[in-house]
Design a protein around this motif. Structure first.
Motif, PDB file in Angstrom:
ATOM      1  N   VAL A 144      33.596  40.380  50.511  1.00  0.00           N
ATOM      2  CA  VAL A 144      34.300  39.872  49.330  1.00  0.00           C
ATOM      3  C   VAL A 144      35.564  39.189  49.830  1.00  0.00           C
ATOM      4  CG1 VAL A 144      35.456  40.484  47.172  1.00  0.00           C
ATOM      5  CG2 VAL A 144      33.409  41.762  47.902  1.00  0.00           C
ATOM      6  N   VAL A 145      35.679  37.895  49.560  1.00  0.00           N
ATOM      7  CA  VAL A 145      36.870  37.152  49.983  1.00  0.00           C
ATOM      8  C   VAL A 145      37.577  36.655  48.727  1.00  0.00           C
ATOM      9  CG1 VAL A 145      37.761  35.283  51.414  1.00  0.00           C
ATOM     10  CG2 VAL A 145      35.564  36.344  52.000  1.00  0.00           C
ATOM     11  N   TYR A 146      38.848  36.984  48.606  1.00  0.00           N
ATOM     12  CA  TYR A 146      39.567  36.512  47.425  1.00  0.00           C
ATOM     13  C   TYR A 146      40.864  35.798  47.792  1.00  0.00           C
ATOM     14  CZ  TYR A 146      42.845  40.471  47.744  1.00  0.00           C
ATOM     15  OH  TYR A 146      43.798  41.354  48.166  1.00  0.00           O
ATOM     16  N   GLY A 147      41.241  34.863  46.934  1.00  0.00           N
ATOM     17  CA  GLY A 147      42.545  34.207  47.032  1.00  0.00           C
ATOM     18  C   GLY A 147      43.259  34.421  45.719  1.00  0.00           C
ATOM     19  N   SER A 148      44.406  35.091  45.777  1.00  0.00           N
ATOM     20  CA  SER A 148      45.077  35.503  44.546  1.00  0.00           C
ATOM     21  C   SER A 148      46.582  35.299  44.700  1.00  0.00           C
ATOM     22  CB  SER A 148      44.771  36.992  44.288  1.00  0.00           C
ATOM     23  OG  SER A 148      45.331  37.420  43.071  1.00  0.00           O
ATOM     24  N   MET A 149      47.217  34.723  43.676  1.00  0.00           N
ATOM     25  CA  MET A 149      48.672  34.502  43.767  1.00  0.00           C
ATOM     26  C   MET A 149      49.468  35.654  43.159  1.00  0.00           C
ATOM     27  SD  MET A 149      49.259  30.457  43.090  1.00  0.00           S
ATOM     28  CE  MET A 149      48.142  30.266  41.715  1.00  0.00           C
ATOM     29  N   TYR A 150      48.977  36.167  42.038  1.00  0.00           N
ATOM     30  CA  TYR A 150      49.755  37.190  41.307  1.00  0.00           C
ATOM     31  C   TYR A 150      48.979  38.486  41.093  1.00  0.00           C
ATOM     32  CZ  TYR A 150      52.739  33.207  40.628  1.00  0.00           C
ATOM     33  OH  TYR A 150      53.538  32.122  40.873  1.00  0.00           O
TER      34      TYR A 150
END
Ligand code: FEO
Length: 401
Positions: free
Chosen positions: A257-263
């Motif tokens: 599982v690869v995620y890109g999250s700012m907040y």
């Protein structure tokens, strides 16, 4: 000659004289090196002397001193150039000055690169597939391995000692930690680092690697001497089998599982998907925050496991930049035969899901897209989390077994 500092006997008249590197942070300026890097070079001291590959130029001083010590008062007759990338060819120019009579051995493409890199135009010996070079009681037989991973890539085989000098093939990240041979090394990380090297350096050229492995399988090999990582002498067949598995893109049960999250909102959705996969009985599930992990670790995990979840926010009306970079890297590697699930988030301009869907479409069936495709506005609500759980269950079912 017995072992002395930095000169390690490998077989009769064959010595390792490579270099360990713990100063370089990123190989090729891209790939993190938690265990450093090794540049293996070997010398055969027979009636003729032959150096097989050199080292990165920043490790040349000590290497040349040791080379000189092995040779004693003898000249260096040949430099076998299996590959021209500067981590192996870095000392060529200086070797020409120190040993004016030396002959540089390579195939036609190698010789062209010698001129382009170092202005070496004379004193070269061109060899072709299957040709050999007589050193006395040893001879070297040459096997080209085009595009594994450069056009001139080549391996050299010593039938006397049954040694394959394979250059980048079977190489791995990692410096020398006392052990040069696999039976002395920490194999737990050495095998992982070999796979990480394969995926990131060679992976794009897996079809060509399979062709090279066909040639390797025909040789009687007791020892594999690559130009990076340990020397494989305990069970070289196992290493060849692993390489073939990676080249065929055979996968294990498991999901990345690869995620890109700012907040943290995209992270919340990703965690819900990961939990659902695990709760559905699939293990391992490995979660990466794309902003905090070097891409080489992520691509290695994706290469290994059968399922991938990409979960990303939108940024400035486009896909989050690190996720866009990952997609580009995956496309470059021509990965195929895996399952994928997508989750895109946005607040005022939907883009992430669309761009990730485009990646799947362009693979023309290389990636099998699982339902549901999830799109979340601003923050995941109960309905979104239900979708995440459903995607997790579907992924678990698709990768099991
Ligand atoms: Fe280890 Fe392709 O250089």
């Amino acid at each position: 000659m017995t072992e002395m500092a930095g000169i390690i006997p490998v077989a009769d008249s064959v010595y390792w004289i490579g270099a360990g590197d713990r100063e370089t942070d990123k190989f090729e300026g891209l790939w993190e090196l938690p265990h450093g890097m090794a540049y293996n070079a070997y010398i055969i001291k027979d009636e003729k002397t032959a150096l097989i590959d050199t080292v990165k130029s920043s490790y040349m001083d000590d290497f040349l001193l040791r080379l000189n010590r092995v040779l004693e008062d003898r000249p260096l007759d040949y430099v076998i150039t299996n590959h021209m990338e500067p981590d192996h060819s870095g000392a060529m120019e200086l070797l020409r000055r120190l040993y004016p009579g030396v002959k540089f051995v390579g195939n036609a493409k190698t010789i062209e690169m010698m001129k382009n890199f170092y202005g070496i135009e004379d004193g070269t010996v061109e060899v072709r597939e299957g040709e050999s070079l007589d050193l006395g009681s040893h001879k070297l037989v040459f096997a080209t391995a085009p595009m594994v991973h450069w056009p001139e890539s080549m391996a050299s085989y010593d039938p006397t000692n049954k040694i394959l000098f394979s250059n980048d093939i079977f190489g791995g990240f990692g410096s020398i930690e006392g052990g040069i041979f696999d039976d002395e090394a920490n194999l737990e990380w050495a095998i992982y680092e070999m796979m990480r090297y394969y995926v990131n350096i060679v992976g794009r050229f897996s079809k060509q690697a399979l062709k090279a492995l066909e040639k390797v399988r025909k040789l009687d090999i007791a020892t594999i001497c690559p130009s990076h990582g340990p020397i494989w002498r305990s069970n070289p067949g196992h290493v060849i089998d692993l390489y073939e598995k990676w080249s065929r893109q055979e996968t294990d049960e498991g999901v990345v599982v690869v995620y890109g999250s700012m907040y943290g909102n995209t992270k919340t959705a990703s965690d819900a998907i990961a939990r659902s996969i695990c709760a559905s009985g699939v293990n391992p599930v490995t979660v990466y925050d794309i902003s905090r992990s070097n891409m080489s670790f992520i691509t290695t995990a994706i290469w290994r496991y059968r399922g991938l979840i990409l979960s990303s926010c939108t940024y400035n009306m486009e896909l989050y930049p690190p996720m866009a970079a990952l997609l580009r890297l995956l496309e470059n590697k021509n990965m195929t035969g895996r399952k994928i699930g997508l989750c895109g988030t946005y607040s005022w301009a939907s883009a992430a899901l669309k761009e990730m869907s485009g990646f799947v479409d362009r693979s023309k069936g290389g990636w099998t897209l699982l339902e549901p495709k999830i799109e979340i506005k601003s923050r995941p609500g109960p309905g979104n989390i239900e979708q995440c759980e459903l995607l997790g269950k579907n992924m678990a079912e698709a990768v099991r077994g």
